[in-house]
Design an enzyme around this catalytic site. Structure first.
Site, PDB file in Angstrom:
ATOM      1  N   CYS A 157       0.813  -1.163   0.007  1.00 39.35           N
ATOM      2  CA  CYS A 157       0.052   0.080   0.166  1.00 39.35           C
ATOM      3  C   CYS A 157       0.910   1.265  -0.058  1.00 39.35           C
ATOM      4  O   CYS A 157       2.045   1.081  -0.388  1.00 39.35           O
ATOM      5  CB  CYS A 157      -1.067  -0.100   1.081  1.00 39.35           C
ATOM      6  N   ASN A 213       2.349   1.307   4.394  1.00 35.37           N
ATOM      7  CA  ASN A 213       2.623  -0.126   5.191  1.00 35.37           C
ATOM      8  C   ASN A 213       2.285   0.155   6.367  1.00 35.37           C
ATOM      9  O   ASN A 213       3.061  -0.286   7.226  1.00 35.37           O
ATOM     10  CB  ASN A 213       4.088  -0.401   4.662  1.00 35.37           C
ATOM     11  N   CYS A 247      -1.609   0.748   7.245  1.00 40.71           N
ATOM     12  CA  CYS A 247      -2.730   0.238   7.598  1.00 40.71           C
ATOM     13  C   CYS A 247      -3.075  -0.931   6.635  1.00 40.71           C
ATOM     14  O   CYS A 247      -3.389  -2.023   7.068  1.00 40.71           O
ATOM     15  CB  CYS A 247      -3.745   1.687   6.977  1.00 40.71           C
ATOM     16  N   ARG A 248      -3.454  -0.815   5.388  1.00 34.74           N
ATOM     17  CA  ARG A 248      -3.861  -1.924   4.539  1.00 34.74           C
ATOM     18  C   ARG A 248      -2.903  -2.993   4.357  1.00 34.74           C
ATOM     19  O   ARG A 248      -3.419  -4.200   4.651  1.00 34.74           O
ATOM     20  CB  ARG A 248      -4.394  -1.400   3.185  1.00 34.74           C
ATOM     21  N   SER A 249      -1.551  -2.742   4.037  1.00 36.12           N
ATOM     22  CA  SER A 249      -0.836  -4.077   3.687  1.00 36.12           C
ATOM     23  C   SER A 249      -0.370  -4.829   5.058  1.00 36.12           C
ATOM     24  O   SER A 249      -0.407  -5.823   4.730  1.00 36.12           O
ATOM     25  CB  SER A 249       0.390  -3.547   2.815  1.00 36.12           C
ATOM     26  N   ASP A 303      -8.057   3.952   0.602  1.00 39.09           N
ATOM     27  CA  ASP A 303      -7.119   4.426   1.643  1.00 39.09           C
ATOM     28  C   ASP A 303      -7.856   4.956   2.793  1.00 39.09           C
ATOM     29  O   ASP A 303      -8.771   5.882   2.618  1.00 39.09           O
ATOM     30  CB  ASP A 303      -6.263   5.539   0.892  1.00 39.09           C
TER      31      ASP A 303
HETATM   32  P1  4NP Z   1      -1.742   2.606   4.056  1.00 34.87           P
HETATM   33  O1  4NP Z   1      -2.412   3.947   4.743  1.00 34.87           O
HETATM   34  O2  4NP Z   1      -1.275   3.150   2.930  1.00 34.87           O
HETATM   35  O3  4NP Z   1      -2.967   1.911   4.019  1.00 34.87           O
HETATM   36  O4  4NP Z   1      -0.659   2.508   5.038  1.00 34.87           O
HETATM   37  C1  4NP Z   1      -1.755   5.338   4.907  1.00 34.87           C
HETATM   38  C2  4NP Z   1      -0.748   5.616   5.587  1.00 34.87           C
HETATM   39  C3  4NP Z   1      -0.249   6.847   5.968  1.00 34.87           C
HETATM   40  C4  4NP Z   1      -0.404   7.819   4.720  1.00 34.87           C
HETATM   41  C5  4NP Z   1      -1.361   7.639   3.902  1.00 34.87           C
HETATM   42  C6  4NP Z   1      -2.011   6.381   4.116  1.00 34.87           C
HETATM   43  N1  4NP Z   1       0.101   8.977   4.988  1.00 34.87           N
HETATM   44  O5  4NP Z   1      -0.494   9.875   4.091  1.00 34.87           O
HETATM   45  O6  4NP Z   1       0.798   9.256   5.953  1.00 34.87           O
END
Ligand code: 4NP
Length: 164
Positions: free
Chosen positions: A9, A12, A14-16, A131
């Site tokens: 993602c 790294n 939340c989703r992944s 996201d």
């Molecule tokens: P992820 O979520 O890609 O599912 O881990 C996010 C985590 C952090 C951010 C965006 C999405 N950020 O902008 O910091």
């Protein structure tokens, strides 16, 4: 044969990592032969460097614990070129992640290894895992529901290698 899966993602956190831990949980629960279960290796990474070294997001961890009773483990790392060689299947959470991964493979040699996570969903029609970072709890719930569906599909796909 070892089958190595990499979930990707943006951050790294939340989703992944949720996908990685859900997949490991389903593998543990599935009645696979010990040898086959141990031959499936899961990892996760982010396309960005924003959160390198961080634990999974607290909201994502709380949702996974509440809905599935699992604890998310891992530390964020950034996707790197060598991941193309090191993994058999690279699962992108959304189109941006997918395009960003392909940019790191300018030869296009490993493009076949990269798939969208939702390609493996059978119950949900969404094409991406949205996201959840800047949204509320509904987004985190939706991520878990989509990932369970996709991971079940992925496990069905992997079972076709069980005889090999
Ligand atoms: P992820 O979520 O890609 O599912 O881990 C996010 C985590 C952090 C951010 C965006 C999405 N950020 O902008 O910091």
């Amino acid at each position: 044969m070892t089958y190595k899966l990499l979930f990707v993602c943006l951050g790294n956190i939340c989703r992944s990592p949720a996908a990685e831990n859900i997949m490991e949980h389903l593998i543990e629960q599935a009645e696979l032969s010990d040898r086959f279960a141990k031959s499936i290796v899961c990892d996760s990474a982010g396309t960005s460097s924003y959160h390198i070294g961080s634990s999974p997001d607290r909201r994502m961890s709380a949702t996974a614990a509440r809905k599935l009773g699992i604890k998310l483990h891992g530390r964020a790392r950034q996707f790197q070129k060598s991941d193309f060689q090191d993994f058999d299947l690279i699962l992108a959470m959304d189109q941006d992640n997918y395009q960003d991964i392909l940019l790191i493979d300018p030869t296009g040699q490993d493009q076949k290894k990269v798939r969208l996570m939702c390609d493996f969903c059978s119950k949900h029609t969404l094409k991406e895992v949205p996201d959840p970072y800047y949204g509320g709890s509904e987004g985190f719930n939706q991520v878990i529901d989509l990932l369970v569906d996709a991971c079940e599909g992925l496990l069905t796909y992997l079972r076709s290698f069980e005889e090999c």
